[in-house]
Design a protein around this motif. Structure first.
Motif, short mmCIF file in Angstrom:
data_model
loop_
_atom_site.label_atom_id
_atom_site.label_comp_id
_atom_site.label_asym_id
_atom_site.label_seq_id
_atom_site.Cartn_x
_atom_site.Cartn_y
_atom_site.Cartn_z
N ARG A 190 41.70 4.96 38.25
CA ARG A 190 41.26 3.80 37.58
C ARG A 190 41.60 3.87 36.08
O ARG A 190 42.27 3.01 35.31
CB ARG A 190 40.04 3.14 37.91
CG ARG A 190 39.71 1.81 37.29
CD ARG A 190 38.74 0.93 37.75
NE ARG A 190 38.36 -0.09 37.08
CZ ARG A 190 37.65 -0.84 37.32
NH1 ARG A 190 36.62 -0.77 38.60
NH2 ARG A 190 37.35 -2.12 36.91
N GLY A 242 41.13 -9.49 46.59
CA GLY A 242 40.76 -8.56 47.43
C GLY A 242 41.62 -8.30 48.58
O GLY A 242 42.60 -9.06 48.74
N THR A 255 38.39 2.00 45.45
CA THR A 255 37.68 1.34 44.25
C THR A 255 36.89 2.49 43.61
O THR A 255 36.52 2.08 42.47
CB THR A 255 36.76 0.15 44.55
OG1 THR A 255 36.02 0.67 45.98
CG2 THR A 255 37.51 -0.82 45.04
N ASP A 256 36.45 3.75 44.36
CA ASP A 256 35.80 4.51 43.76
C ASP A 256 36.58 5.77 43.16
O ASP A 256 36.37 6.89 42.79
CB ASP A 256 34.91 5.29 44.82
CG ASP A 256 35.59 6.17 46.12
OD1 ASP A 256 36.97 5.88 46.01
OD2 ASP A 256 34.93 6.40 46.77
N GLU A 297 37.84 7.11 40.35
CA GLU A 297 37.67 6.78 38.86
C GLU A 297 38.90 7.39 37.89
O GLU A 297 39.22 6.61 37.06
CB GLU A 297 36.28 7.23 38.51
CG GLU A 297 34.98 6.56 38.83
CD GLU A 297 35.22 5.22 38.36
OE1 GLU A 297 35.53 4.65 37.26
OE2 GLU A 297 34.95 4.19 39.17
N HIS A 311 52.09 -4.45 42.12
CA HIS A 311 50.83 -4.26 42.53
C HIS A 311 50.48 -2.81 42.82
O HIS A 311 51.51 -2.16 43.60
CB HIS A 311 49.93 -5.06 43.61
CG HIS A 311 50.04 -6.36 43.21
ND1 HIS A 311 49.29 -7.06 42.23
CD2 HIS A 311 50.98 -7.45 43.92
CE1 HIS A 311 49.57 -8.48 42.58
NE2 HIS A 311 50.43 -8.72 43.27
N THR A 370 46.18 -4.00 34.99
CA THR A 370 45.07 -4.83 34.97
C THR A 370 44.15 -4.76 36.14
O THR A 370 44.87 -4.84 37.27
CB THR A 370 45.36 -6.32 34.35
OG1 THR A 370 45.85 -6.63 33.18
CG2 THR A 370 44.14 -7.30 34.51
N TRP A 371 43.14 -4.47 36.27
CA TRP A 371 42.23 -4.31 37.30
C TRP A 371 42.00 -5.79 37.80
O TRP A 371 41.05 -6.38 36.99
CB TRP A 371 40.97 -3.45 36.99
CG TRP A 371 40.14 -3.32 38.35
CD1 TRP A 371 38.96 -3.98 38.49
CD2 TRP A 371 40.29 -2.02 39.15
NE1 TRP A 371 38.54 -3.50 40.02
CE2 TRP A 371 39.41 -2.38 40.40
CE3 TRP A 371 41.27 -1.33 39.48
CZ2 TRP A 371 39.38 -1.71 41.35
CZ3 TRP A 371 41.16 -0.52 40.46
CH2 TRP A 371 40.02 -0.73 41.32
N ARG A 372 42.42 -5.87 38.74
CA ARG A 372 42.34 -7.49 39.24
C ARG A 372 40.70 -7.70 40.13
O ARG A 372 40.62 -6.65 41.07
CB ARG A 372 43.16 -8.01 40.45
CG ARG A 372 44.55 -7.95 39.90
CD ARG A 372 45.10 -9.21 39.01
NE ARG A 372 44.77 -10.24 39.66
CZ ARG A 372 45.73 -11.14 40.24
NH1 ARG A 372 46.87 -10.55 40.16
NH2 ARG A 372 45.53 -12.11 40.82
N THR A 373 40.05 -8.63 39.55
CA THR A 373 38.63 -8.67 40.55
C THR A 373 38.61 -10.25 41.08
O THR A 373 37.61 -10.45 41.65
CB THR A 373 37.54 -8.80 39.11
OG1 THR A 373 37.90 -9.84 38.19
CG2 THR A 373 37.37 -7.44 38.55
N ASP A 374 39.83 -10.87 41.00
CA ASP A 374 39.80 -12.18 41.58
C ASP A 374 40.43 -12.14 42.93
O ASP A 374 40.52 -13.10 43.84
CB ASP A 374 40.69 -13.14 40.56
CG ASP A 374 42.03 -12.81 40.46
OD1 ASP A 374 42.32 -11.53 40.26
OD2 ASP A 374 43.05 -13.51 39.96
N ASP A 388 44.40 1.94 33.67
CA ASP A 388 43.99 1.19 32.52
C ASP A 388 44.71 1.62 31.29
O ASP A 388 45.10 0.98 30.41
CB ASP A 388 42.25 1.56 32.34
CG ASP A 388 41.51 0.51 33.27
OD1 ASP A 388 41.94 -0.12 33.98
OD2 ASP A 388 40.38 1.02 33.55
#
Length: 145
Positions: free
Chosen positions: A119, A134, A113-114, A116, A108, A128-132, A123
């Motif tokens: 990110r 935190g 998160t800001d 950019e 990981h 993979t950006w995890r959204t599941d 990408d």
């Protein structure tokens, strides 16, 4: 194009790394980045963190560690004037090779998160950006009051 050398980070690289991190937007610093804490981190995770050098100039870093199950990458950064030359990819690849040699199957990376540009980088190289999941945090001293 200049030759880029990737080598394991040592405590002798700390001052140059701190200067780079302080000059790089998106890198958050805390007491855990001080020389004493960094020496302990590098000792616990020998050979995992990496530095990128162009001649004697530190142009990039990645901190890497693990908990026995997963690898963790922090403070991936490359000087602005050396970006878009594959240096970040090389740093990540070297860290992942060492983690793989230890038998770890997944890693990981942490970024704000800001962030950019960070990110976009992750990408682009297939992460993979995890959204599941935190992250929650607390300062231990504060928690123990």
């Amino acid at each position: 194009m200049q030759h880029i050398l990737i080598s394991p980070m040592s405590i002798n690289d700390h001052a140059a790394a701190m200067a780079l991190w302080q000059d790089t937007p998106g890198i958050g610093l805390s007491a855990a980045d001080g020389a004493e804490a960094m020496q302990s981190y590098l000792k616990r995770n020998p050979g995992l963190s990496q530095c990128a050098w162009a001649n004697k100039l530190l142009i990039g870093t990645v901190l890497a560690g693990h908990d026995g199950r997963r690898g963790y990458l922090h403070h991936l950064c490359v000087r602005d004037d050396f970006r878009h030359r594959g240096v970040g990819r090389q740093l990540v690849r070297r860290a992942l090779k060492v983690l793989d040699a230890l038998g770890l199957e997944k890693a990981h990376a942490f970024l704000f998160t800001d962030n950019e540009s960070g990110r976009r980088f992750w990408d682009k190289i297939g992460w993979t950006w995890r959204t599941d999941i935190g992250v929650v945090s607390i300062t231990i001293a504060e928690a123990l009051k």
